[in-house]
Enzyme design. Structure first.
Site, PDB file in Angstrom:
ATOM      1  N   ASN A  99       0.971  -1.287   0.171  1.00  0.00           N
ATOM      2  CA  ASN A  99      -0.024  -0.004   0.141  1.00  0.00           C
ATOM      3  C   ASN A  99       0.867   1.257  -0.032  1.00  0.00           C
ATOM      4  O   ASN A  99       0.162   2.256  -0.048  1.00  0.00           O
ATOM      5  CB  ASN A  99      -0.849   0.039   1.327  1.00  0.00           C
ATOM      6  CG  ASN A  99      -1.890  -1.037   1.064  1.00  0.00           C
ATOM      7  OD1 ASN A  99      -2.431  -1.420   0.435  1.00  0.00           O
ATOM      8  ND2 ASN A  99      -1.914  -1.692   2.373  1.00  0.00           N
TER       9      ASN A  99
ATOM     10  N   HIS B 140     -14.017  -1.236   5.957  1.00  0.00           N
ATOM     11  CA  HIS B 140     -12.829  -1.983   6.621  1.00  0.00           C
ATOM     12  C   HIS B 140     -13.182  -2.320   8.060  1.00  0.00           C
ATOM     13  O   HIS B 140     -14.151  -1.736   8.810  1.00  0.00           O
ATOM     14  CB  HIS B 140     -11.702  -0.944   6.592  1.00  0.00           C
ATOM     15  CG  HIS B 140     -10.616  -1.527   7.137  1.00  0.00           C
ATOM     16  ND1 HIS B 140     -10.052  -1.373   8.487  1.00  0.00           N
ATOM     17  CD2 HIS B 140      -9.261  -2.233   6.520  1.00  0.00           C
ATOM     18  CE1 HIS B 140      -8.797  -1.830   8.506  1.00  0.00           C
ATOM     19  NE2 HIS B 140      -8.322  -2.429   7.355  1.00  0.00           N
TER      20      HIS B 140
ATOM     21  N   GLU C   9     -15.807   4.609   2.931  1.00  0.00           N
ATOM     22  CA  GLU C   9     -14.481   5.101   2.592  1.00  0.00           C
ATOM     23  C   GLU C   9     -14.629   5.643   1.287  1.00  0.00           C
ATOM     24  O   GLU C   9     -15.616   5.755   0.340  1.00  0.00           O
ATOM     25  CB  GLU C   9     -13.911   3.521   2.443  1.00  0.00           C
ATOM     26  CG  GLU C   9     -13.771   2.662   3.676  1.00  0.00           C
ATOM     27  CD  GLU C   9     -13.097   1.369   3.615  1.00  0.00           C
ATOM     28  OE1 GLU C   9     -12.609   1.277   2.585  1.00  0.00           O
ATOM     29  OE2 GLU C   9     -13.355   0.697   4.641  1.00  0.00           O
TER      30      GLU C   9
ATOM     31  N   SER D  26     -10.796  -1.063   0.059  1.00  0.00           N
ATOM     32  CA  SER D  26      -9.648  -1.612   0.221  1.00  0.00           C
ATOM     33  C   SER D  26      -9.525  -2.631  -0.588  1.00  0.00           C
ATOM     34  O   SER D  26      -8.527  -3.299  -0.949  1.00  0.00           O
ATOM     35  CB  SER D  26      -9.020  -1.856   1.564  1.00  0.00           C
ATOM     36  OG  SER D  26      -9.898  -2.274   2.293  1.00  0.00           O
TER      37      SER D  26
ATOM     38  N   ASP E 288     -13.056   7.582   5.560  1.00  0.00           N
ATOM     39  CA  ASP E 288     -12.059   6.996   5.662  1.00  0.00           C
ATOM     40  C   ASP E 288     -11.362   7.130   4.365  1.00  0.00           C
ATOM     41  O   ASP E 288     -11.649   6.204   3.443  1.00  0.00           O
ATOM     42  CB  ASP E 288     -12.341   5.432   6.075  1.00  0.00           C
ATOM     43  CG  ASP E 288     -11.057   4.791   6.587  1.00  0.00           C
ATOM     44  OD1 ASP E 288      -9.880   5.384   6.203  1.00  0.00           O
ATOM     45  OD2 ASP E 288     -10.953   3.829   7.100  1.00  0.00           O
TER      46      ASP E 288
ATOM     47  N   HIS F  73      -6.933   4.742   1.370  1.00  0.00           N
ATOM     48  CA  HIS F  73      -6.468   4.302   0.086  1.00  0.00           C
ATOM     49  C   HIS F  73      -6.359   5.341  -0.993  1.00  0.00           C
ATOM     50  O   HIS F  73      -6.001   5.246  -2.066  1.00  0.00           O
ATOM     51  CB  HIS F  73      -7.047   3.090  -0.408  1.00  0.00           C
ATOM     52  CG  HIS F  73      -6.673   1.849   0.319  1.00  0.00           C
ATOM     53  ND1 HIS F  73      -5.502   1.069   0.282  1.00  0.00           N
ATOM     54  CD2 HIS F  73      -7.492   1.189   1.315  1.00  0.00           C
ATOM     55  CE1 HIS F  73      -5.523   0.018   1.072  1.00  0.00           C
ATOM     56  NE2 HIS F  73      -6.674   0.216   2.026  1.00  0.00           N
TER      57      HIS F  73
ATOM     58  N   LYS G  19       0.092   4.045   4.776  1.00  0.00           N
ATOM     59  CA  LYS G  19      -0.140   3.571   3.331  1.00  0.00           C
ATOM     60  C   LYS G  19       0.639   4.511   2.722  1.00  0.00           C
ATOM     61  O   LYS G  19       2.046   4.463   2.506  1.00  0.00           O
ATOM     62  CB  LYS G  19      -1.684   3.420   3.137  1.00  0.00           C
ATOM     63  CG  LYS G  19      -2.008   2.205   3.479  1.00  0.00           C
ATOM     64  CD  LYS G  19      -3.747   1.877   3.387  1.00  0.00           C
ATOM     65  CE  LYS G  19      -3.799   0.577   4.470  1.00  0.00           C
ATOM     66  NZ  LYS G  19      -5.096   0.409   5.132  1.00  0.00           N
TER      67      LYS G  19
END
Ligand SMILES: *Cc1c(COP(=O)(O)O)cnc(C)c1O
Length: 377
Positions: free
Chosen positions: A45, A131, A172, A176, A201, A204, A235
């Site tokens: 990541n 997540h 998110e 992910s 969130d 990523h 990440k």
């Protein structure tokens, strides 16, 4: 009740779900050594390749020189040093909020922040594919937990219509394990209409999307509409730690009530020092150049088009099929692990392929060729 861990493990193994740690013997950018063999790593990541950068290593050394090794205590006792406050200031600036707070990890951020803000009598409404840290945090809070199917806004609206107490929507920007995006603009419109708050969130998305790598909300120009910006330093920022950025009054409350913050030793000051450097690199020309290279790599694997994120899932279904495919790629010199239940749904096992800016053209060409040979498109 018997403690039959052995039988439990065997049953888990029989379902194709057994996992083991792999010892990586050395790391040199995207090339790792595993069992004495060099593999090109397509599973990290560390999207911009900052984890291995000389600049961050130097910043860590400099942090140790200046602030020593350990923090010595929790933040509220005597563990807050200047680099912690500098990092929080720079995160708030990066996210366009009044304030920010760092935690020991992204996981600890969710576990501290959500239960501090909602509890019994309140409602958390969460996307099905969020997540584990967000799901665990919502459960721990004691609020009623409502789940909507992935990106299903009609169902989200139904849940908003019947929710009680404080209502927190959790999603998110980039999911992910699927690499797709939330329908953020419409989610914001909905949560505003029903007077709910949104926790986004961006684990990523930071580093990859938006101007200066500030994430999806920044790309869409709707940062100010997000109530709670969550993310991780582990990440694209290449280090470790988590953060929540929000209004001053929210952060001051978390300093008082987020248990994973209050009852945990402060982040290493050297790490906080290096993380401030990581943000500076990511937001500056180093980040811009690396984002361009990353996007070129992603387009190469995605038929010339820009994919929604740096995560390209190759869905295989059966757990055993994913393991076999990962094994074949390893024999060809590439590390792309199989992702299985319980990380993803049963029967939705996949290879999760990620690119980083530091992959070379030669490595990208070799991977593209191997994927074609193995029948992936
Ligand atoms: C990785 C991740 C986290 C956890 O962050 P850590 O810093 O690794 O604990 C939280 N949320 C999402 C979406 C993630 O992908």
């Amino acid at each position: 009740m018997k403690w039959d861990i052995q039988a439990q493990s065997e049953a888990w193994n029989a379902r194709g779900l057994w996992r083991e740690l792999r010892e990586i013997e050395s790391v040199s950018g995207p090339v790792i050594e595993l069992h004495g063999r060099e593999l090109v790593n397509f599973s990290s990541n560390d999207y911009l390749g900052l984890a291995g950068s000389e600049e961050l290593q130097d910043a860590l050394y400099e942090g140790v020189d200046r602030y020593g090794a350990g923090a010595g205590a929790s933040r509220l006792v005597c563990g807050t040093q200047s680099p912690h406050l500098a990092l929080e200031k720079s995160l708030a600036q990066f996210k366009g909020t009044e304030s920010a707070l760092v935690f020991s990890s992204g996981y600890a951020t969710a576990l501290g922040a959500i239960p501090a803000l909602v509890g019994q009598g309140d409602t958390v409404i969460i996307d099905k594919l969020c997540h584990a840290s967000l799901v665990d945090a919502a459960r721990l809070s004691g609020a009623v937990l409502r789940v909507f199917p992935h990106n299903h806004l009609a169902r989200l609206e139904k849940l908003l219509q019947t929710a009680n107490g404080r209502v927190l929507v959790v999603t998110e920007s980039i999911f992910s394990m699927d690499g797709d995006r939330s329908d953020l603009a419409n989610i914001i419109e909905l949560k505003n209409r029903y007077g709910a708050w949104l926790l986004l969130d961006e684990a990523h998305a930071v580093g990859v999307l938006g101007p200066q790598g500030r994430g999806l909300a920044a790309e869409l120009g709707i940062e100010a509409e997000v109530d709670l910006h969550m993310g991780t330093l582990s990440k694209a920022l290449g280090l470790s730690g988590g953060y929540l950025a929000a209004k001053r009054e929210v952060i001051d409350w978390l300093i008082n009530r987020a248990r994973s913050f209050v009852y945990s030793t402060a982040m290493l000051p050297s790490l906080a020092h290096a993380a401030t450097k990581a943000i500076e690199l990511m937001a500056g020309s180093v980040g811009d150049e690396r984002r361009i290279r990353l996007m070129q790599h992603l387009q190469q694997l995605n038929g010339g088009k820009s994919p929604p994120s740096a995560i390209l899932p190759l869905i295989l279904g059966e757990e055993s099929a994913a393991i076999a495919a990962s094994q074949r790629l390893m024999e060809a010199g590439f590390l792309i692990p199989a992702i299985r239940y319980p990380t993803v749904a049963r029967g939705a096992a996949r290879l999760r392929l990620t690119c980083t800016a530091t992959h070379t053209k030669v490595q990208m060409d070799a991977l593209q060729k191997e994927l074609a040979t193995q029948g992936f498109h």
